[in-house]
Design a protein around this motif. Structure first.
Motif, PDB file in Angstrom:
ATOM      1  N   PRO A 140       0.792  -1.237   0.000  1.00 11.03           N
ATOM      2  CA  PRO A 140       0.000   0.000   0.000  1.00 11.03           C
ATOM      3  C   PRO A 140       0.817   1.276   0.000  1.00 11.03           C
ATOM      4  O   PRO A 140       0.268   2.366  -0.214  1.00 11.03           O
ATOM      5  N   ASP A 141       2.129   1.190   0.232  1.00 12.66           N
ATOM      6  CA  ASP A 141       2.964   2.383   0.184  1.00 12.66           C
ATOM      7  C   ASP A 141       3.205   2.862  -1.244  1.00 12.66           C
ATOM      8  O   ASP A 141       3.658   3.995  -1.456  1.00 12.66           O
ATOM      9  N   TYR A 142       2.921   2.014  -2.225  1.00 12.40           N
ATOM     10  CA  TYR A 142       3.160   2.384  -3.621  1.00 12.40           C
ATOM     11  C   TYR A 142       1.858   2.820  -4.288  1.00 12.40           C
ATOM     12  O   TYR A 142       0.803   2.226  -4.048  1.00 12.40           O
ATOM     13  N   PRO A 143       1.912   3.845  -5.150  1.00 10.07           N
ATOM     14  CA  PRO A 143       0.697   4.316  -5.830  1.00 10.07           C
ATOM     15  C   PRO A 143       0.126   3.250  -6.755  1.00 10.07           C
ATOM     16  O   PRO A 143       0.836   2.364  -7.243  1.00 10.07           O
ATOM     17  N   LEU A 144      -1.173   3.360  -7.019  1.00  5.03           N
ATOM     18  CA  LEU A 144      -1.840   2.475  -7.962  1.00  5.03           C
ATOM     19  C   LEU A 144      -1.552   2.931  -9.387  1.00  5.03           C
ATOM     20  O   LEU A 144      -1.304   4.111  -9.636  1.00  5.03           O
ATOM     21  N   HIS A 145      -1.591   2.000 -10.334  1.00  2.35           N
ATOM     22  CA  HIS A 145      -1.462   2.380 -11.731  1.00  2.35           C
ATOM     23  C   HIS A 145      -2.310   1.444 -12.588  1.00  2.35           C
ATOM     24  O   HIS A 145      -2.647   0.320 -12.161  1.00  2.35           O
TER      25      HIS A 145
END
Length: 480
Positions: A181-186
């Motif tokens: 969850p620390d990484y943005p969605l794409h």
């Protein structure tokens, strides 16, 4: 409106849906009349297990699974009352004057609504599902459960001899698998092997990128007796919208409840996520759940928003006036999370006002161009993360209050309504306070529901405040 499949019927109609010819219980895709028919229906399909589900305050399916033989043997189904007092993260907020836990954490009973019985098409073993109402251990109504909150609002209309008719439109994003969850969605990769980008609004090619997934959504829906009106690609990358046929609010809330589950399961089958977050990706449009609303006479089926000569009725204007006055105070039921208010910002194709207008998408309350029989009001404020039962209850309750109090609306807005000040709560806590402060809501939602819902929302805000965001690390780490 471009769509992958042809709609079965035109959606814009202000009259009550005529009851379809009753199907024999063994051939019905959705719903049976009684327990005898349920037993025959389950046996004919070789159903091994039944999921008894009900929405919690967040709209998450909760319940129990059991063998079919136990389901049909008059087994008592129970869940703890604490089910309606925890946050989306599973935490239990501290008690306050208005937010209290049941001292014994006693049971609530699940009562299957057999009209919602259907198969679970994505399960490998033959499985059925049924949506349940919730009552106390002696059969008394539990006023704070989402399905009951909506039913109580419906009774207000029924007491006047009226019947609301609604048609939801649900937007959602397809996103690549995100394990951290620390990484943005794409966006995920489509059939072309490339991630879809923006600029695909109403694009058939954009839909075709996920052809097989969309086919599964249709197949899963058909097997459950759920009918999609149209499906389009929206403005965001891999953002889709499903429009449902108009009908009874409780039945449509049930459909949205099941559609969300269906779409998530179809996406997982193809190795991607479907998300109904209001604002999943920075710099991209948010996802809404627009609600088209009209009210008809229960006996005649005539739209009470139109006079005999086809002109708008005073009831129509009072309904709009009620929405203008009360929707800002009920916004937390339409935009229930911290993330919801990231969607409600200027210049992001979302209204941030309480204005109304004819065919004006910059207003919160849009009146589409239609024939008098189909005259309706579209509420464009709800986000797709909202519990459909509570969003419909809030929207219809505000219109009902306007009719009862004969509230006159402002003049319609013919220009862009999103320029100038923001007329809505800017954050979750402000929205919660407005809900609690509006005395008129006690009669339509119930004091107990308001206390529980406000307590849960405050608990979610406190959980959110424990998380340090990338913005804070970027701009505060070395500058303050």
């Amino acid at each position: 409106m471009p769509s992958k499949k042809k709609p079965a019927t035109a959606r814009a109609s202000g009259s009550i849906l005529k009851a379809a010819t009753a199907q024999p219980p063994l051939t019905s895709l959705r719903g049976v009349a009684n327990w005898r028919d349920a037993a025959a229906w389950l046996k004919a399909r070789g159903i091994e297990d039944v999921e008894c589900i009900t929405p919690d305050l967040a709209g998450v399916p909760r319940g129990k699974m059991m063998p079919t033989s136990k389901f049909t043997s008059n087994t008592s189904l129970a869940l703890p009352s604490a089910l309606y007092r925890h946050t989306i993260s599973g935490d239990y907020p501290d008690e306050t004057a208005n937010f209290r836990y049941e001292p014994r954490d006693s049971d609530l009973k699940l009562v299957p609504d057999l009209s919602t019985l259907s198969v679970v098409p994505w399960e490998s073993d033959p499985t059925a599902q049924v949506i349940c109402d919730v009552v106390g251990t002696t059969g008394e109504q539990v006023p704070y459960t989402p399905r009951n909150v909506l039913k109580n609002v419906m009774r207000l209309y029924q007491d006047k001899g009226w019947k609301p008719v609604v048609a939801p439109e649900i937007e959602f994003y397809l996103v690549a698998i995100n394990e951290d969850p620390d990484y943005p969605l794409h966006p995920p990769k489509g059939r072309s092997g490339r991630s879809i980008v923006g600029g695909q609004g109403y694009s058939i090619a954009g839909i075709n990128e996920f052809d097989e997934l969309i086919d599964d959504i249709y197949h899963f829906s058909e097997k459950q007796g759920l009918e999609i009106d149209t499906l389009i690609h929206e403005e965001g990358p891999a953002q889709l919208e499903i429009n449902l046929r108009h009908g009874d609010p409780v039945q449509l809330a049930d459909q949205v409840f099941l559609f969300k589950r269906t779409i998530r399961e179809a996406a997982l089958k193809h190795g991607i996520y479907a998300t109904f977050m209001a604002k999943p990706m920075q710099g991209q449009p948010g996802s809404a759940m627009h609600i088209h609303q009209s009210v008809v006479d229960a006996k005649t089926g005539k739209n009470i928003f139109s006079n005999e000569d086809g002109t708008p009725s005073r009831t129509f204007f009072h309904f709009i006036g009620g929405m203008q006055k009360y929707v800002p105070s009920s916004l937390v039921m339409l935009a229930p999370y911290v993330n919801s208010y990231r969607r409600l910002t200027p210049d992001m194709a979302c209204p941030v006002n309480n204005a109304w207008g004819y065919d004006n998408r910059t207003t919160a309350f849009r009146v589409p161009i239609s024939e008098p029989a189909a005259r309706r009001v579209e509420n464009r404020l709800p986000s797709s993360d909202a519990n459909p039962y509570l969003a419909l209850a809030a929207s219809l309750a505000c219109g009902w209050l306007g009719i009862m109090k004969e509230i006159e609306p402002t003049e319609p807005t013919y220009d862009t309504a999103n320029e100038g000040s923001i007329d809505l709560p800017r954050g979750l806590l402000e929205a919660v306070a407005l809900l609690e402060d509006e005395s008129a809501f006690e009669d339509v939602f119930g004091k107990e529901f308001i206390g529980l819902y406000a307590g849960v929302k405050r608990g979610e805000f406190e959980t959110f405040m424990q998380v340090i965001s990338p913005w804070e690390r970027e701009f505060l780490l070395l500058n303050v």
